[in-house]
Design a protein around this motif. Structure first.
Motif, mmCIF file in Angstrom:
data_model
loop_
_atom_site.group_PDB
_atom_site.id
_atom_site.type_symbol
_atom_site.label_atom_id
_atom_site.label_comp_id
_atom_site.label_asym_id
_atom_site.label_seq_id
_atom_site.Cartn_x
_atom_site.Cartn_y
_atom_site.Cartn_z
ATOM 1 N N GLY A 158 46.248 51.716 48.434
ATOM 2 C CA GLY A 158 46.289 50.400 47.511
ATOM 3 C C GLY A 158 44.852 50.460 46.675
ATOM 4 N N LYS A 159 44.616 49.307 46.525
ATOM 5 C CA LYS A 159 43.202 49.111 45.718
ATOM 6 C C LYS A 159 42.405 47.871 46.324
ATOM 7 C CE LYS A 159 41.684 48.374 41.069
ATOM 8 N NZ LYS A 159 42.017 47.577 39.889
ATOM 9 N N TYR A 160 41.294 47.830 46.182
ATOM 10 C CA TYR A 160 40.134 46.826 46.684
ATOM 11 C C TYR A 160 39.894 45.988 45.473
ATOM 12 C CZ TYR A 160 36.455 44.526 48.724
ATOM 13 O OH TYR A 160 35.429 43.372 49.063
ATOM 14 N N TYR A 161 40.015 44.724 45.637
ATOM 15 C CA TYR A 161 39.574 43.627 44.697
ATOM 16 C C TYR A 161 38.370 42.748 45.084
ATOM 17 C CZ TYR A 161 44.301 44.806 42.565
ATOM 18 O OH TYR A 161 45.406 45.508 42.229
ATOM 19 N N PRO A 162 37.241 43.166 44.605
ATOM 20 C CA PRO A 162 35.980 42.350 45.042
ATOM 21 C C PRO A 162 36.234 40.785 44.498
ATOM 22 C CG PRO A 162 35.244 43.925 43.270
ATOM 23 C CD PRO A 162 36.614 44.113 43.861
ATOM 24 N N LEU A 163 35.896 40.004 45.309
ATOM 25 C CA LEU A 163 35.945 38.349 44.803
ATOM 26 C C LEU A 163 35.130 38.196 43.574
ATOM 27 C CD1 LEU A 163 37.789 37.024 46.623
ATOM 28 C CD2 LEU A 163 36.048 35.434 47.268
ATOM 29 N N GLU A 164 33.925 38.705 43.608
ATOM 30 C CA GLU A 164 32.806 38.720 42.533
ATOM 31 C C GLU A 164 33.406 39.167 41.218
ATOM 32 O OE1 GLU A 164 29.251 40.336 44.189
ATOM 33 O OE2 GLU A 164 27.940 38.797 43.087
ATOM 34 N N GLY A 165 33.575 38.596 40.343
ATOM 35 C CA GLY A 165 33.993 39.098 38.951
ATOM 36 C C GLY A 165 35.349 38.830 38.931
ATOM 37 N N MET A 166 36.202 38.124 39.885
ATOM 38 C CA MET A 166 37.781 37.953 39.946
ATOM 39 C C MET A 166 37.845 36.671 38.953
ATOM 40 S SD MET A 166 40.246 37.352 42.843
ATOM 41 C CE MET A 166 40.229 38.951 43.638
ATOM 42 N N SER A 167 38.993 36.989 37.850
ATOM 43 C CA SER A 167 38.967 35.661 37.097
ATOM 44 C C SER A 167 39.718 34.549 37.957
ATOM 45 C CB SER A 167 40.268 36.208 35.876
ATOM 46 O OG SER A 167 41.601 36.133 36.562
ATOM 47 N N ARG A 168 39.279 33.316 37.493
ATOM 48 C CA ARG A 168 39.847 32.268 37.832
ATOM 49 C C ARG A 168 41.600 32.102 38.086
ATOM 50 N NH1 ARG A 168 38.190 26.889 38.844
ATOM 51 N NH2 ARG A 168 35.858 27.042 38.576
ATOM 52 N N GLY A 193 29.485 30.588 57.176
ATOM 53 C CA GLY A 193 30.320 31.406 56.745
ATOM 54 C C GLY A 193 30.404 31.691 55.236
ATOM 55 N N TYR A 194 30.110 30.836 54.491
ATOM 56 C CA TYR A 194 29.912 30.981 52.879
ATOM 57 C C TYR A 194 28.600 31.480 52.437
ATOM 58 C CZ TYR A 194 34.529 28.711 53.665
ATOM 59 O OH TYR A 194 35.559 28.339 54.125
ATOM 60 N N ASN A 195 27.625 31.773 53.292
ATOM 61 C CA ASN A 195 26.146 32.234 52.927
ATOM 62 C C ASN A 195 26.418 33.487 51.815
ATOM 63 O OD1 ASN A 195 25.468 30.360 54.715
ATOM 64 N ND2 ASN A 195 24.445 32.194 56.178
ATOM 65 N N ASN A 196 25.871 33.388 50.538
ATOM 66 C CA ASN A 196 26.211 34.551 49.767
ATOM 67 C C ASN A 196 27.150 34.541 48.929
ATOM 68 O OD1 ASN A 196 22.995 35.314 50.064
ATOM 69 N ND2 ASN A 196 23.930 35.863 51.954
ATOM 70 N N TRP A 197 27.999 33.600 49.240
ATOM 71 C CA TRP A 197 29.661 33.736 48.561
ATOM 72 C C TRP A 197 29.267 33.917 47.025
ATOM 73 C CZ3 TRP A 197 34.280 33.070 50.980
ATOM 74 C CH2 TRP A 197 35.295 32.724 49.959
ATOM 75 N N PRO A 198 30.195 34.697 46.398
ATOM 76 C CA PRO A 198 31.257 35.663 46.876
ATOM 77 C C PRO A 198 30.766 37.124 47.293
ATOM 78 C CG PRO A 198 31.226 35.574 44.478
ATOM 79 C CD PRO A 198 29.974 35.016 44.932
#
Ligand SMILES: Nc1ncnc2c1ncn2[C@@H]1O[C@H](COP(=O)(O)OP(=O)(O)OP(=O)(O)O)[C@@H](O)[C@H]1O
Length: 358
Positions: A158-168, A193-198
């Motif tokens: 499959g494929k990896y989708y980073p959260l950074e840059g993902m559309s709303r 747990g959300y440090n440096n999110w996303p």
């Protein structure tokens, strides 16, 4: 807030019922207050969330895998209490013969089980957990994980989708489909747990969305196998094949003797496995006492269908194995299977009785 100030807040709280409050006594806190893990974490990093959120149930997160050794005087007590075990003698991992597990579809009629999911948590043993993890480290860890994804083939590819840059829009749809995770848990937030999110977060999918990996949600990795209907055998087999592939790709997962696989929250360690069905049980659920008793008898946890602490909708419940420590992966799945079968049997009886009355 300093570690000492955090502890005083906890120590002074009168109506706090968390496991942290119960087991992090002044004596135990003092014994470890100057210690540091090999990742540089302190007891304050572990207890911060529970001190800031006095309504926590558990209240302590491990700042890194080494915390389970350095702060064992507190963590071991919390673990025994949460998992209701007297000794920390978790067995060696055993997924059983997952190619032919000895069970199949729990609801061949398809009338009751909406979907089936099995997930495990895993932590890289060379990285800390969020309280001690820098942005560079989390991004590097994401890179190691992505390299392992390249080894997935066949059904797992499959494929990896980073959260950074993902559309709303994309993220909204994935959350509605029960695939994606959010950053809205105040307990996890205060634990770091959300440090440096996303940064460093993302999600991997196989092509038909039956296997996914959450990267740096609560744990470094959550491997999830799921599909519509009740075919537990197919879901479990796929997950075990994925775990095996990741282990063979050179990743080393954090474990401690007697505790099994280590996770950020001590409530998840051991097998770190939760096997669940979303099942329609409106008739049994209407008999709240009986529903509760049957769940307790078979070690089943009932949740709402939008995750922990949510309500049921239309009589559909998330039913899963309650025990994660002190048994093997295969035994945990078998417990869920047995409990779900009993609940299904009772739901069918009640449905039949209703039909007979009409
Ligand atoms: N059998 C299932 N079928 C479909 N979706 C499921 C199933 N079980 C859980 N989910 C979905 O997975 C998401 C995550 O659920 P939840 O947070 O309760 O559990 P988890 O990922 O196992 O982690 P934790 O136990 O740490 O909360 C939610 O959107 C939930 O609806």
């Amino acid at each position: 807030m300093s570690d000492a100030d955090l502890f005083s807040k906890l120590d002074g709280a009168c109506d706090c019922k968390s496991l942290l409050k119960k087991h992090c006594t002044k004596e135990r806190f003092d014994a470890v207050k100057d210690k540091k893990t090999k990742f540089g974490g302190t007891i304050g990093d572990c207890i911060k969330s529970g001190c800031l959120n006095l309504d926590s149930g558990v209240g302590i997160y491990a700042c890194d895998p080494d915390a389970y050794t350095v702060f064992a005087n507190v963590l071991d007590e919390v673990i025994k209490d949460y998992h209701k075990v007297d000794k920390l003698d978790h067995p060696e991992p055993d997924m059983g013969n997952f190619e032919d597990p000895g069970f199949g579809d729990l609801d061949p009629s398809g009338d009751f089980i909406v979907s089936t999911r099995v997930r495990v948590g895993r932590s890289h043993d060379s990285y800390g957990f969020p309280p001690v993890l820098s942005k560079d480290q989390i991004v590097k860890m994401e890179g190691d994980t992505k390299a392992a994804f390249e080894k997935f083939s066949g059904e797992l590819a499959g494929k990896y989708y980073p959260l950074e840059g993902m559309s709303r829009e994309e993220s909204k749809q994935l959350t509605a489909d029960h695939f994606l995770f959010k950053d809205d848990d105040r307990f996890l937030r205060d634990a770091g747990g959300y440090n440096n999110w996303p940064s460093g977060r993302g999600i991997f999918f196989n092509n038909n969305k039956t296997f996914l990996v959450w990267v740096n949600e609560e744990d470094h990795l959550r491997l999830i196998s799921m599909q519509k209907g009740g075919n537990l055998a197919a879901v479990y087999r796929r997950l075990c094949q994925a775990i095996t592939t990741m282990q063979n790709s050179g990743l080393s997962f954090a474990k401690r003797e007697g505790l099994g696989y280590l996770t950020f929250c001590p409530s998840n360690l051991g097998t770190a496995l939760r096997a669940s069905v979303h099942m329609k049980v409106p008739n049994l659920a209407a008999k709240a006492d009986e529903f509760k008793a049957i769940c307790e008898k078979y070690n089943i946890q009932a949740r709402g269908i939008h995750g922990e602490h949510t309500e049921s909708e239309g009589g559909v419940y998330d039913l899963s194995n309650k025990r994660r420590l002190g048994l093997t992966e295969y035994q945990a799945v078998m417990e869920m299977k047995t409990g779900v079968e009993e609940i299904l049997k009772r739901e069918k009886e009640l449905e039949g009785a209703k039909g007979a009355k009409k």
